[in-house]
Design an enzyme around this catalytic site. Structure first.
Site: not given
Ligand code: UDX
Length: 438
Positions: A31, A208, A257, A261, A264, A325
């Site tokens: 990184d 994906k 719900g 959020g 993704c 979540k």
């Protein structure tokens, strides 16, 4: 087993690095952030992800997992390099590929032997072809490389389990060499006969987006069904169970719900829609899923407003749950953000508590009151709003809750409380799709 470099130590890069080293590969996670790498070398994990600390520790101790800021050196000395950098949303909703491009450039300049370049980050269809061209144009020598698209399907909060026991592995490539390198990396999963989908790059990229968008669509669908349930007197949970028994539908991702959020679904659905538009195809279902999700957040605030008789002025509202979540400290696109913003705009006071995400939310809302327990957070509040279904909240004793609140009033946006119990203790309440507001 292979020598692997993973560029990007975000949640995808770290889980992938830890998981692949656990499969027996020799992995270096790199990184540009020196602080992050130093922390990781000292065993400090930058994200809250159950099981990740243990997996990292186990594999650093065994010597198979290392951390470094020397990206060039790590690329020169590996057989496979994974791109796992962020692809945040641009203002127009498209995925921002500047970090991906920058990593591709570094790879191009540092290839010293045949290498497989593999993208884990979620990137729009066509990005693989772009990276291949980009590396070819910037390469200093004519050393060969292969490109692979190997998307991740990790859920925050259960990412370690999802990595070690995936439903499937998708490998998009153009050569048999690339397939066999990837086969080697994921050997333990091959042995366990996990479904491995070998396909071309564009198909892998498409899988994906199609998977994530479909899951988002399922959530928006059940949220719309929930809204109708409220009007007709049906219970959305029983509807979901009844639907889910049909194997073609399945009961997963049918929990209503406050809207989806996270890092993704909101981003990927928008990027998917923009991609299709660019190709002259309209994705009406995905556009609807996005719109419904926005409306759902507004509906939750409307419910609160109704419970407080359209007057939030000087009312104290306890928000339980801030992360998008449970089991994560991630508050990106969390429905709690809209709720808090609207309460502040309407002159209410916010008390907030999340088992792990208080600090993350403080960055966005430094001035609201944060607490270290649900009980303190609810003391003398006019209403309590459940925004995240942490197990800790499921276990709340309603008798105790009633005692600490100023008014026995609950907005349960995750439907965690039993309606019978709420009625028994004399709560005024609302939830999603269960038509039981008193
Ligand atoms: C998702 C995908 O599941 C994963 O495969 C992908 O690679 C990354 O994106 P994640 O964002 O971590 O994972 O969380 P997920 O469990 O999918 O939940 C996303 C959002 O949908 C959360 O806000 C959650 O509360 C909400 N949700 C999920 C519902 O509202 N109802 C459901 O039934 C399921």
């Amino acid at each position: 087993m292979k020598k692997i470099t993973i560029v990007g130590t975000g949640y995808v890069g770290l889980v992938t690095g830890a998981g692949l080293s656990d499969f027996g590969n020799e992995v270096t996670c790199v990184d540009i952030s020196k602080t992050k790498i130093n922390d990781l070398k000292n065993g400090i994990i930058p994200i809250y992800e159950p099981g990740l600390d243990e997996l990292i520790l186990k594999n650093t101790n065994s010597g198979r997992l290392k951390f470094s800021t020397n990206i060039e050196h790590s690329i020169q000395n590996c057989e496979v390099v994974f791109i796992a950098v962020g692809t945040p949303e641009k203002e127009n909703g498209e995925a921002d590929l500047s970090s991906v491009r920058s990593v591709a450039k570094t790879i191009a300049k540092n290839i010293t032997n045949y290498v497989v370049v593999c993208t884990k980050s979620t990137v729009p269809v066509g990005t693989g072809a772009m990276i291949v061209n980009y590396i070819n144009q910037n390469k200093k020598n004519d050393i060969q490389f292969d490109y692979v698209s190997n998307p991740e399907f990790l859920r925050e909060g259960s990412a370690v389990r999802d990595f070690l026991w995936p439903d499937r592995i998708v490998i998009g490539a153009r050569t048999t060499d690339a397939y066999s390198v990837m086969e080697d990396i994921y050997k333990p999963l091959y042995r366990n006969k996990k479904p491995i989908i070998l396909t071309n790059i564009e198909t892998a990229e498409m899988i994906k987006y199609s998977a994530n968008a479909f899951l988002a669509l399922k959530i928006s669908y059940i949220n719309e069904v929930a809204n109708l349930c409220e009007k007709v007197g049906a219970d959305v949970h029983q509807v979901a169970i009844g639907m889910g028994q049909d194997g073609r539908i399945s009961s997963k991702f049918l929990h209503p719900g406050p809207g989806f959020g996270g890092s993704c679904f909101p981003k990927d659905t928008k990027a998917f829609s923009i991609l299709s538009e660019k190709h002259g195809i309209s994705m009406k279902t995905i556009d609807a899923a996005i719109d419904i999700n926005e409306v759902q957040k507004v509906r939750m605030f409307d419910k609160l407003n109704k419970l407080l008789k359209f007057n939030l002025n000087n009312k104290t509202i306890s928000i339980l749950g801030l992360s998008f979540k449970p089991n994560t400290d991630d508050v990106r696109e969390s429905p709690a953000i809209y709720m808090i913003k609207m309460i502040i705009e309407n002159n209410g006071f916010v008390n907030a508590f999340d088992p792990v995400a208080n600090d993350a939310m403080k960055v966005q809302f430094p001035k609201i009151n944060y607490f270290d327990s649900w009980k303190d957070c609810c003391k003398n509040a006019d209403v309590v709003v459940i925004m995240t279904e942490w197990n800790e909240f499921r276990g709340i004793d309603l008798k105790v809750l009633k005692k600490v609140l100023k008014n026995p009033c609950i907005l349960d946006t995750r439907n965690i409380f039993s309606i019978n119990k709420l009625n028994e203790y004399g709560f005024i309440f609302d939830n999603v799709g269960r038509n039981n507001i008193k």
